[in-house]
Write a protein that holds these residues in place. Structure first.
Motif, PDB file in Angstrom:
ATOM      1  N   LEU A   8      -0.955 -20.699  75.225  1.00 41.76           N
ATOM      2  CA  LEU A   8       0.396 -20.949  75.735  1.00 41.76           C
ATOM      3  C   LEU A   8       1.026 -22.161  75.061  1.00 41.76           C
ATOM      4  CD1 LEU A   8       2.656 -20.328  77.741  1.00 41.76           C
ATOM      5  CD2 LEU A   8       1.450 -21.728  79.424  1.00 41.76           C
ATOM      6  N   ALA A   9       0.262 -23.237  74.947  1.00 44.64           N
ATOM      7  CA  ALA A   9       0.800 -24.456  74.333  1.00 44.64           C
ATOM      8  C   ALA A   9       1.089 -24.245  72.849  1.00 44.64           C
ATOM      9  CB  ALA A   9      -0.188 -25.610  74.513  1.00 44.64           C
ATOM     10  N   ILE A  10       0.220 -23.510  72.170  1.00 47.07           N
ATOM     11  CA  ILE A  10       0.423 -23.255  70.740  1.00 47.07           C
ATOM     12  C   ILE A  10       1.699 -22.442  70.523  1.00 47.07           C
ATOM     13  CG2 ILE A  10      -0.467 -21.940  68.792  1.00 47.07           C
ATOM     14  CD1 ILE A  10      -1.976 -24.409  68.921  1.00 47.07           C
ATOM     15  N   VAL A  11       1.911 -21.425  71.349  1.00 42.06           N
ATOM     16  CA  VAL A  11       3.107 -20.587  71.201  1.00 42.06           C
ATOM     17  C   VAL A  11       4.366 -21.395  71.518  1.00 42.06           C
ATOM     18  CG1 VAL A  11       4.321 -18.594  72.140  1.00 42.06           C
ATOM     19  CG2 VAL A  11       1.885 -18.443  71.631  1.00 42.06           C
ATOM     20  N   TYR A  27       6.134 -15.223  74.267  1.00 42.23           N
ATOM     21  CA  TYR A  27       5.665 -15.038  75.637  1.00 42.23           C
ATOM     22  C   TYR A  27       5.196 -13.596  75.876  1.00 42.23           C
ATOM     23  CZ  TYR A  27       7.447 -19.660  76.736  1.00 42.23           C
ATOM     24  OH  TYR A  27       7.652 -21.013  76.756  1.00 42.23           O
ATOM     25  N   ILE A  28       5.847 -12.628  75.240  1.00 44.92           N
ATOM     26  CA  ILE A  28       5.365 -11.243  75.360  1.00 44.92           C
ATOM     27  C   ILE A  28       3.974 -11.113  74.746  1.00 44.92           C
ATOM     28  CG2 ILE A  28       5.762  -8.880  74.555  1.00 44.92           C
ATOM     29  CD1 ILE A  28       8.744  -9.399  74.801  1.00 44.92           C
ATOM     30  N   PHE A  29       3.758 -11.772  73.622  1.00 40.47           N
ATOM     31  CA  PHE A  29       2.438 -11.750  72.989  1.00 40.47           C
ATOM     32  C   PHE A  29       1.389 -12.386  73.899  1.00 40.47           C
ATOM     33  CE2 PHE A  29      -0.637 -14.102  70.318  1.00 40.47           C
ATOM     34  CZ  PHE A  29      -1.282 -13.026  69.747  1.00 40.47           C
ATOM     35  N   ILE A  30       1.718 -13.515  74.523  1.00 39.07           N
ATOM     36  CA  ILE A  30       0.777 -14.160  75.455  1.00 39.07           C
ATOM     37  C   ILE A  30       0.447 -13.225  76.616  1.00 39.07           C
ATOM     38  CG2 ILE A  30       0.489 -16.050  77.090  1.00 39.07           C
ATOM     39  CD1 ILE A  30       2.356 -17.708  75.321  1.00 39.07           C
ATOM     40  N   ALA A  31       1.484 -12.628  77.199  1.00 39.86           N
ATOM     41  CA  ALA A  31       1.254 -11.727  78.334  1.00 39.86           C
ATOM     42  C   ALA A  31       0.371 -10.554  77.932  1.00 39.86           C
ATOM     43  CB  ALA A  31       2.600 -11.227  78.868  1.00 39.86           C
ATOM     44  N   LEU A  32       0.593 -10.013  76.744  1.00 42.38           N
ATOM     45  CA  LEU A  32      -0.209  -8.877  76.281  1.00 42.38           C
ATOM     46  C   LEU A  32      -1.668  -9.279  76.104  1.00 42.38           C
ATOM     47  CD1 LEU A  32      -0.366  -5.960  75.269  1.00 42.38           C
ATOM     48  CD2 LEU A  32       0.191  -6.808  72.976  1.00 42.38           C
ATOM     49  N   GLY A  49      -5.594 -22.520  70.663  1.00 39.87           N
ATOM     50  CA  GLY A  49      -5.206 -21.120  70.632  1.00 39.87           C
ATOM     51  C   GLY A  49      -5.995 -20.277  71.630  1.00 39.87           C
ATOM     52  N   PHE A  50      -5.991 -18.992  71.386  1.00 39.38           N
ATOM     53  CA  PHE A  50      -6.646 -18.083  72.319  1.00 39.38           C
ATOM     54  C   PHE A  50      -8.158 -18.271  72.329  1.00 39.38           C
ATOM     55  CE2 PHE A  50      -7.910 -13.767  73.773  1.00 39.38           C
ATOM     56  CZ  PHE A  50      -7.276 -13.810  74.997  1.00 39.38           C
ATOM     57  N   SER A  51      -8.716 -18.729  71.218  1.00 43.80           N
ATOM     58  CA  SER A  51     -10.158 -18.975  71.200  1.00 43.80           C
ATOM     59  C   SER A  51     -10.532 -20.059  72.205  1.00 43.80           C
ATOM     60  CB  SER A  51     -10.601 -19.376  69.799  1.00 43.80           C
ATOM     61  OG  SER A  51      -9.924 -20.545  69.369  1.00 43.80           O
ATOM     62  N   LEU A  52      -9.677 -21.059  72.400  1.00 41.41           N
ATOM     63  CA  LEU A  52      -9.960 -22.101  73.388  1.00 41.41           C
ATOM     64  C   LEU A  52      -9.947 -21.514  74.795  1.00 41.41           C
ATOM     65  CD1 LEU A  52     -10.442 -25.069  74.055  1.00 41.41           C
ATOM     66  CD2 LEU A  52      -7.967 -25.388  74.114  1.00 41.41           C
ATOM     67  N   PHE A 108      -2.209 -18.951  66.470  1.00 46.58           N
ATOM     68  CA  PHE A 108      -2.283 -18.518  67.864  1.00 46.58           C
ATOM     69  C   PHE A 108      -3.725 -18.219  68.279  1.00 46.58           C
ATOM     70  CE2 PHE A 108       2.275 -16.687  67.702  1.00 46.58           C
ATOM     71  CZ  PHE A 108       2.776 -17.983  67.723  1.00 46.58           C
ATOM     72  N   LEU A 109      -4.518 -17.715  67.369  1.00 46.93           N
ATOM     73  CA  LEU A 109      -5.895 -17.330  67.707  1.00 46.93           C
ATOM     74  C   LEU A 109      -6.881 -18.486  67.555  1.00 46.93           C
ATOM     75  CD1 LEU A 109      -6.154 -13.791  66.071  1.00 46.93           C
ATOM     76  CD2 LEU A 109      -5.679 -14.359  68.446  1.00 46.93           C
TER      77      LEU A 109
END
Length: 366
Positions: A313-316, A333-338, A156-159, A85-86
């Motif tokens: 979002l795409a990774i999750v 999705y809760i993790f993405i929102a957080l 992931g979130f780094s992107l 995810f990261l």
């Protein structure tokens, strides 16, 4: 005659403390009391099951879905896929390069944000000039003994962070130049700026990304190929600079005419007038609008999924479709929102702090 001042009486007990705060803020009148009771009932009715599911009945430890047996949220899914995810598909042995780049960004940002740290000019130069070059070689590799990592492995979130940071840093100067061009007295410069801004503001970002991915290579010779991530960055910068231009233009229009006349009376050239007098005031006035634009860009980075880039979002979504983890998309999705809330809320709070720090005039602006 001698007078003695009697000690002041304490305030009524029901006007201080928790009871006093509740009387002033929750039960101040019949309407507010009814609203407080209704909202409180709904909060208890909805929040208790949510808290029960998210925390009390949740499974936190384990390495497979077999560990999720309590019926609550399965945070094991998030923990086992956290690296993906990261970092996306970035090689696990090279995670330190991403971590180092974000640590440097955090340190430079702290240098710029903390007022007690001096030499802001040097910090700005390192952030805008040195840091992008160092980060480019750090992430792509191929130099200084570091193996090359293709951009299709980034994700992931780094992107999301990379796209947002580059988009924000590059769109700001372009937006300022476009805003100055739109208010220029030279007809050709003003017309070109207006045409550019209105064209980019007239199309949605998702269309811009699609055009940058599919149409942009058609305008270049066949032997010239642009990286997909680079095309997305170009599209985001061009799109965002148009919106930034309109925000800055609003700040320029808010500057009193006397400021322009005073600068002219001093005999300053156009650029000295803008850089030393007009732009600092305009940017200070438009801090809320600028930060709002940055927050919108940060959230819009999720749209890069349409051109095949795997952001958070795409990774999750891909992970939740894994047969081993089907049924746990809600936790994802809760993790993405957080994650997005933490960064967006942080930017919002810092903008408010910056407003108070730079509040040297223009009273009544809240």
């Amino acid at each position: 005659m001698k007078y003695e001042i009697e000690a002041s009486l304490p305030p009524p007990p029901n006007t201080v403390g928790v009871i006093g705060w509740m009387r002033r803020n929750l039960f101040d009148g019949a309407v507010n009391s009814v609203a407080t009771l209704v909202i409180g009932f709904l909060a208890v009715y909805w929040l208790i099951p949510v808290i029960q599911w998210m925390f009390i009945d949740a499974d936190w430890l384990g390495d497979s879905r077999e560990a999720c047996t309590s019926g609550g949220a399965c945070w094991v899914f998030i923990a086992t896929r956290m690296d993906q995810f990261l970092y996306g598909f970035y090689p696990s042995g090279e995670y330190w390069r991403l971590n180092l780049s974000f640590i440097m960004l955090a340190l430079l940002t702290a240098w710029l944000m903390i007022p007690s740290l001096g030499r802001k000019g040097l910090a700005t130069f390192l952030t805008l000039v040195v840091y992008p070059i160092v980060t480019f070689y750090l992430l792509t590799g191929g130099a200084f003994g570091m193996p090359s990592v293709e951009t299709h492995l980034w994700g992931g979130f780094s992107l999301n962070l990379i796209l947002a940071v580059i988009g924000i840093v590059a769109a700001m100067p372009f937006g300022i130049l476009l805003a100055l061009g739109r208010r220029s007295e030279m007809p050709i410069v003003r017309s070109l700026s207006v045409v550019y801004i209105e064209i980019w503001r007239g199309v949605p970002l998702i269309t811009v990304l699609f055009m940058a991915s599919v149409m942009l290579p058609l305008f270049f010779p066949e032997d010239i190929s642009f990286d997909k991530l680079l095309r997305a960055m170009i599209g985001i910068i061009l799109f965002q600079s148009a919106y930034m231009a309109e925000v800055v233009r609003g700040g320029l229009q808010a500057i009193p005419k006397g400021q322009y006349e005073a600068a002219d009376a001093l005999g300053l050239s156009y650029w000295k007038k803008m850089i030393l007098i007009i732009l600092p005031q305009a940017l200070k006035l438009m801090i809320p609008g600028i930060v709002n634009t940055f927050i919108a860009l940060f959230k819009d980075t999720s749209l890069v999924v349409i051109i095949g880039l795997f952001d958070l979002l795409a990774i999750v979504q891909a992970a939740s479709n894994d047969p081993d983890w089907i049924g746990y998309a809600t936790e994802g999705y809760i993790f993405i929102a957080l994650m997005f809330w933490v960064f967006c809320f942080g930017m919002s709070r810092y903008s408010q702090h910056l407003e108070q720090l730079l509040h040297t005039g223009h009273g009544g602006r809240n």
